[in-house]
Design a protein around this motif. Structure first.
Motif, PDB file in Angstrom:
ATOM      1  N   CYS A 146       2.534  10.892   6.116  1.00 50.87           N
ATOM      2  CA  CYS A 146       2.229   9.872   5.114  1.00 50.87           C
ATOM      3  C   CYS A 146       2.633  10.286   3.708  1.00 50.87           C
ATOM      4  O   CYS A 146       2.930   9.433   2.870  1.00 50.87           O
ATOM      5  CB  CYS A 146       0.735   9.559   5.129  1.00 50.87           C
ATOM      6  N   THR A 147       2.632  11.580   3.424  1.00 50.56           N
ATOM      7  CA  THR A 147       2.895  12.047   2.064  1.00 50.56           C
ATOM      8  C   THR A 147       3.956  13.141   2.076  1.00 50.56           C
ATOM      9  O   THR A 147       4.193  13.793   3.102  1.00 50.56           O
ATOM     10  CB  THR A 147       1.618  12.611   1.413  1.00 50.56           C
ATOM     11  N   GLN A 188       2.401  16.461   3.123  1.00 47.47           N
ATOM     12  CA  GLN A 188       2.269  16.620   4.571  1.00 47.47           C
ATOM     13  C   GLN A 188       3.622  16.940   5.208  1.00 47.47           C
ATOM     14  O   GLN A 188       3.718  17.813   6.076  1.00 47.47           O
ATOM     15  CB  GLN A 188       1.716  15.336   5.185  1.00 47.47           C
ATOM     16  N   TYR A 236      10.840  10.421   0.760  1.00 48.01           N
ATOM     17  CA  TYR A 236       9.682  10.310  -0.116  1.00 48.01           C
ATOM     18  C   TYR A 236      10.103  10.164  -1.576  1.00 48.01           C
ATOM     19  O   TYR A 236      11.120  10.720  -2.004  1.00 48.01           O
ATOM     20  CB  TYR A 236       8.772  11.542   0.058  1.00 48.01           C
ATOM     21  N   GLY A 255       5.468  11.131  -4.213  1.00 54.48           N
ATOM     22  CA  GLY A 255       5.011  11.649  -2.928  1.00 54.48           C
ATOM     23  C   GLY A 255       4.784  10.597  -1.873  1.00 54.48           C
ATOM     24  O   GLY A 255       4.266  10.897  -0.796  1.00 54.48           O
ATOM     25  N   SER A 256       5.184   9.330  -2.149  1.00 54.11           N
ATOM     26  CA  SER A 256       4.959   8.241  -1.200  1.00 54.11           C
ATOM     27  C   SER A 256       6.127   8.114  -0.237  1.00 54.11           C
ATOM     28  O   SER A 256       7.283   8.369  -0.591  1.00 54.11           O
ATOM     29  CB  SER A 256       4.770   6.912  -1.951  1.00 54.11           C
ATOM     30  N   SER A 262      -2.815  20.331   2.049  1.00 57.39           N
ATOM     31  CA  SER A 262      -1.672  19.432   2.209  1.00 57.39           C
ATOM     32  C   SER A 262      -1.710  18.701   3.543  1.00 57.39           C
ATOM     33  O   SER A 262      -1.200  17.577   3.655  1.00 57.39           O
ATOM     34  CB  SER A 262      -0.360  20.204   2.090  1.00 57.39           C
ATOM     35  N   VAL A 284      -4.863  11.479   5.932  1.00 62.84           N
ATOM     36  CA  VAL A 284      -5.032  10.377   4.989  1.00 62.84           C
ATOM     37  C   VAL A 284      -4.963   9.081   5.784  1.00 62.84           C
ATOM     38  O   VAL A 284      -4.408   9.038   6.876  1.00 62.84           O
ATOM     39  CB  VAL A 284      -3.961  10.389   3.879  1.00 62.84           C
ATOM     40  N   SER A 296      -3.700   5.208   6.193  1.00 72.68           N
ATOM     41  CA  SER A 296      -2.668   4.257   5.783  1.00 72.68           C
ATOM     42  C   SER A 296      -2.991   2.892   6.346  1.00 72.68           C
ATOM     43  O   SER A 296      -3.389   2.761   7.504  1.00 72.68           O
ATOM     44  CB  SER A 296      -1.290   4.711   6.269  1.00 72.68           C
ATOM     45  N   ARG A 307       3.012   1.820  -2.244  1.00 72.88           N
ATOM     46  CA  ARG A 307       2.167   2.872  -1.684  1.00 72.88           C
ATOM     47  C   ARG A 307       1.082   2.198  -0.854  1.00 72.88           C
ATOM     48  O   ARG A 307       0.404   1.276  -1.339  1.00 72.88           O
ATOM     49  CB  ARG A 307       1.548   3.716  -2.798  1.00 72.88           C
ATOM     50  N   LEU A 356      -1.500   3.803   1.091  1.00 69.48           N
ATOM     51  CA  LEU A 356      -2.593   4.671   1.510  1.00 69.48           C
ATOM     52  C   LEU A 356      -3.922   4.170   0.964  1.00 69.48           C
ATOM     53  O   LEU A 356      -3.971   3.337   0.045  1.00 69.48           O
ATOM     54  CB  LEU A 356      -2.325   6.102   1.038  1.00 69.48           C
ATOM     55  N   SER A 366      -4.874   2.439  -2.515  1.00 74.13           N
ATOM     56  CA  SER A 366      -3.703   1.882  -3.190  1.00 74.13           C
ATOM     57  C   SER A 366      -3.850   0.373  -3.336  1.00 74.13           C
ATOM     58  O   SER A 366      -4.466  -0.302  -2.507  1.00 74.13           O
ATOM     59  CB  SER A 366      -2.430   2.194  -2.414  1.00 74.13           C
TER      60      SER A 366
END
Length: 821
Positions: free
Chosen positions: A314-315, A318, A367, A371-372, A717, A721, A723, A739, A741, A744
């Protein structure tokens, strides 16, 4: 004079180490046909060099070569080391994988050479050598075939301004093309420059699907080996125009055109825009659009490979931390300046390490700077999956498993057709949609470092400073085994500490290769062994191995990526090794060993071999018993014993040294000054404090502090998360925010002439559901039109009233004027 020459020749033959007597195949006193064996009066196993137990002809039959690697495209001349041959020979033949043969030769100095063939695969390729024109092949070695994109630039010819080559014939891109090379790489006065094309024929995903490189035609013959050639490309004859992916090959003019498996310099594979026909040059967009539509129709007939691909992290954090399953995409690397040509808006991309099991496909995840995850549904710079994994997949050789080239045919050239040469990118993106991350589950993390200290997959921590060899991890699910060797540190003054640290770690999964990483040759020097043979990384830092990939960075860190998605990272931290193990969620309830039981319950991590469980608050002496219980058994050891020190101390001795008495935490009695220094350095880091006390060294404690910080950063990290997945913009409208997550927010707006029906804002909730669905944008009738009608009607009424008043006023004035004389 002639007798002297004859005498000299006889002496030379008598002392030449090359052929010597011809031993019987498999003779116990010889390494002929016995490389890798330990049987007999002498050894032909790689460990024999360190032990001094090699057969006298070990180096003659178990071959080392230099250089040891080259492109899988072939054409690399390599020399067999330690073998000289002054006896006339019927012919040198080099046989790769028992089936692919190339002609070798003996140079004027008596050195034996082979030329690598076109292989269609990467990795360590076994080869055998015949000095009698193929009657016998008693000598053997390995050759490392490398992905074309990972070959050093000095070993390839260079397409100057490569973009011009790949866009030639499109608007504004007509000029001369230039190729350059290093003349010394080809020992010849004149060269030929050829075009080769790549294709895959037959019904896709059938037994007839075949990969083939073909010689097409020569661009130049018998030109000086100057390292430079410029030409004006002409459309290829019609019978060659079906090839759209290819590469240039430069060879000596003494070879005939298209001769296979000769010393050569290859260019990068590329889109052959410059050789396409007049129809392409006349209207590139229309031509490319037709190709895009044809690709689209073919894709609709092929199996859906997207269903078996792993979801993207997701990021960005990660993606960079989950290094067992994902690895940096060299085309978009934040560490190298984020030059993301095909992914505008991205700063970093990763690819799935392993190809998918059935279709050998690959995942890509890109990404943004924030970081998205960048999705193709929002941007043409989004990440796109691949029908053909860029790195290929075992058993290679057949489509779509050919490294690099299958990917070019099914994923890259089609991108040129649809997105770069024609404005049809939406068609490409519909069939290569980005993965979101709603089903992604981060890998689980465990570490060992320092004196040594262990943090299990479930987060329990303990110290175990035994001396011996121990099972760090066993997982019957994939027969994964990770073992480590712990030894005391020898101080500069000579005596050893009462603590130990990891000095070697070995891993194997199923029937994969065995890789061992160890400290050797001095403090902080890493050595990597493949199946107990020391590897060299002077030419390649990335290797495709059996059941795994291996990457070495900066000389002090090694990454091992296994076919199951598990990963190991081994690095130097102070005087010892630091080890990080990553396991995908499928390993839940399948692990045991010093790194604990992965089941999200830290209270049952100290499981003995017999199944008994020590309590979470077990004393340091009880935990020492737990560690000793996981000593490796000789019959299952993966570690290497290639010196008499290792043989005498670890192979011939118990795997756990019961005579070694470590320092337990409750026995540490620091002096006040040492305690103050440790507190200043370590803060509340208990592992750091203990190592300072145990070793008296602040540098050792600092290395432990940094290792723990790195573990904590990585663990953070890899936190899960939530989504909510991609949220579409409304038709006839747009959205702000990409984004998706938890927490958001996405804002919606309508195009001019439309009005919003529904919520203007939607927020991703903690349960993974959007707070509001995508609204509608309807033609603006309800309010704007109504108000227009009302105000328009009022305006008409006002005008009529005004006209009426004016007319009445005018009539009155006319009556007055009419009464005057």
């Amino acid at each position: 004079m002639r007798p002297l020459v004859l005498l000299w020749a006889l002496l030379l033959l008598a002392t030449a180490p090359g052929p010597g007597p011809r031993p019987a195949a498999g003779a116990k006193g010889s390494c002929s046909h016995r490389c890798g064996d330990r049987d007999g009066s002498c050894s032909c196993h790689p460990t024999c060099s360190g032990l001094g137990t090699c057969c006298s002809d070990f180096r003659d039959f178990c071959l080392e070569v230099s250089p040891y690697s080259g492109s899988m495209m072939g054409g690399k001349d390599f020399q067999v080391q330690h073998l000289t041959w002054f006896i006339p020979t019927d012919g040198v033949i080099c046989r790769f994988k028992e089936s692919i043969q190339t002609l070798g030769y003996v140079d004027s100095s008596g050195h034996v050479h082979c030329v690598s063939p076109l292989l269609y695969e990467t990795g360590h390729i076994p080869f055998t050598l015949s000095m009698d024109n193929g009657r016998s092949f008693p000598r053997s070695g390995t050759w490392l075939a490398v992905h074309p994109s990972k070959v050093s630039e000095t070993e390839k010819s260079q397409l100057e301004n490569e973009t011009l080559w790949q866009y030639y014939g499109t608007a504004g891109t007509t000029d001369n093309l230039t190729v350059t090379w290093e003349p010394s790489a080809l020992p010849t006065r004149s060269v030929n420059i050829e075009l080769w094309g790549y294709e895959e024929t037959g019904k896709p995903y059938s037994g007839e699907w075949t990969a083939k490189w073909s010689y097409l035609y020569s661009l130049a013959t018998n030109i000086p080996n100057s390292g430079f050639f410029t030409f004006t490309p002409k459309p290829a004859p019609p019978n060659f125009q079906r090839w759209e992916v290819g590469a240039l090959r430069i060879i000596s003019s003494r070879y005939y055109a298209g001769e296979k498996d000769v010393q050569a310099l290859w260019s990068n594979e590329h889109a052959l825009a410059w050789h396409l026909g007049e129809d392409f040059r006349a209207d590139p967009k229309a031509w490319a659009r037709a190709q895009c539509l044809a690709w689209e129709q073919l894709e609709d007939q092929l199996p859906n490979f997207l269903e078996e691909l792993p979801d993207c992290p997701c990021t960005l954090a990660q993606a960079r931390a989950d290094s067992g399953r994902f690895h940096t995409d060299y085309g978009c690397d934040i560490e190298r300046g984020s030059v993301c040509t095909y992914h505008p808006g991205a700063v970093h991309c990763v690819r799935s390490v392993q190809a998918s099991p059935r279709f050998a496909s690959g995942q890509q995840c890109c990404y943004t700077e924030a970081g998205s995850l960048l999705l193709t549904a929002d941007s043409t710079g989004g990440s796109t999956p691949d029908r053909g994994h860029d790195w290929g997949a075992p058993p290679f050789r057949t489509p779509p498993r050919v490294p690099g080239l299958s990917h070019w045919l099914y994923d890259v050239v089609s991108f040129y057709h649809c997105c770069l040469w024609a404005p049809e990118c939406s068609r490409y993106m519909r069939r290569r949609p980005s993965s979101d991350c709603r089903s992604y589950r981060p890998s689980r993390l465990a570490s060992a470092f320092g004196d040594p200290h262990f943090i299990t997959f479930d987060g329990a921590s303990f110290s175990f400073n035994g001396r011996g060899e121990y099972v760090l991890l066993e997982a019957a699910l994939t027969n994964l085994r990770v073992q480590g060797r712990a030894q005391p540190r020898t101080t500069p003054e000579g005596p050893q500490d009462r603590g130990t640290g990891l000095t070697a770690v070995a891993v194997q999964e199923g029937n994969s290769d065995v890789v061992e990483v160890r400290l050797a040759g001095g403090a902080g020097v890493l050595q990597v062994l493949l199946n107990q043979e020391v590897l060299s990384f002077t030419e390649q830092s990335w290797m495709d191995l059996k059941g795994m990939f291996l990457s070495v960075t900066a000389g002090d860190s090694v990454s091992i990526m296994l076919s199951s998605g598990a990963g190991l990272e081994v690095s130097v931290q102070g005087p010892f090794l630091s080890v990080t193990v990553l396991l995908p969620e499928k390993f839940l309830t399948h692990t045991r060993g010093l790194l604990g039981t992965l089941n999200d319950d830290p209270t049952d991590d100290f499981v003995l071999r017999d199944g008994n469980v020590l309590p979470p608050k077990a004393s340091s002496r009880e935990l020492f018993r737990f560690g000793a219980d996981w000593a490796v058994e000789n019959t299952s050891s993966l570690l290497t014993y290639d010196s008499w020190f290792l043989v005498n101390n670890f192979l011939y001795q118990p795997k756990h040294d019961y005579t070694f008495q470590p320092l337990f935490p409750e026995e540490t009695v620091p002096n006040p000054s040492q305690a103050a220094e440790a507190a200043k350095l370590c803060g509340d880091n208990y592992f750091c404090i203990f190592d300072v006390m145990a070793t008296g060294s602040l540098s050792v404690g600092n290395a432990t502090r940094m290792a723990l910080q790195w573990h904590q950063h990585r663990a953070q990290s890899l936190q899960p998360v939530t989504s909510c997945g991609w949220l579409a913009p409304p038709p006839n409208g747009r959205k702000e925010g990409t984004r998706y997550l938890s927490g958001s927010t996405v804002y919606f707006h309508c195009d001019s002439g439309y009005s919003l029906v529904g919520a203007e804002v939607s927020t991703c909730q903690a349960d993974g559901i959007w707070s509001r669905p995508t609204p509608l944008c309807q033609p603006a009738r309800s309010y704007t039109v109504l108000l227009s009608i009302i105000f328009g009607g009022l305006a008409v009424v006002a005008v009529v009233a005004l006209v009426y008043v004016l007319l009445r006023h005018r009539k009155g004035n006319m009556a007055i004027w009419g009464s005057q004389p």
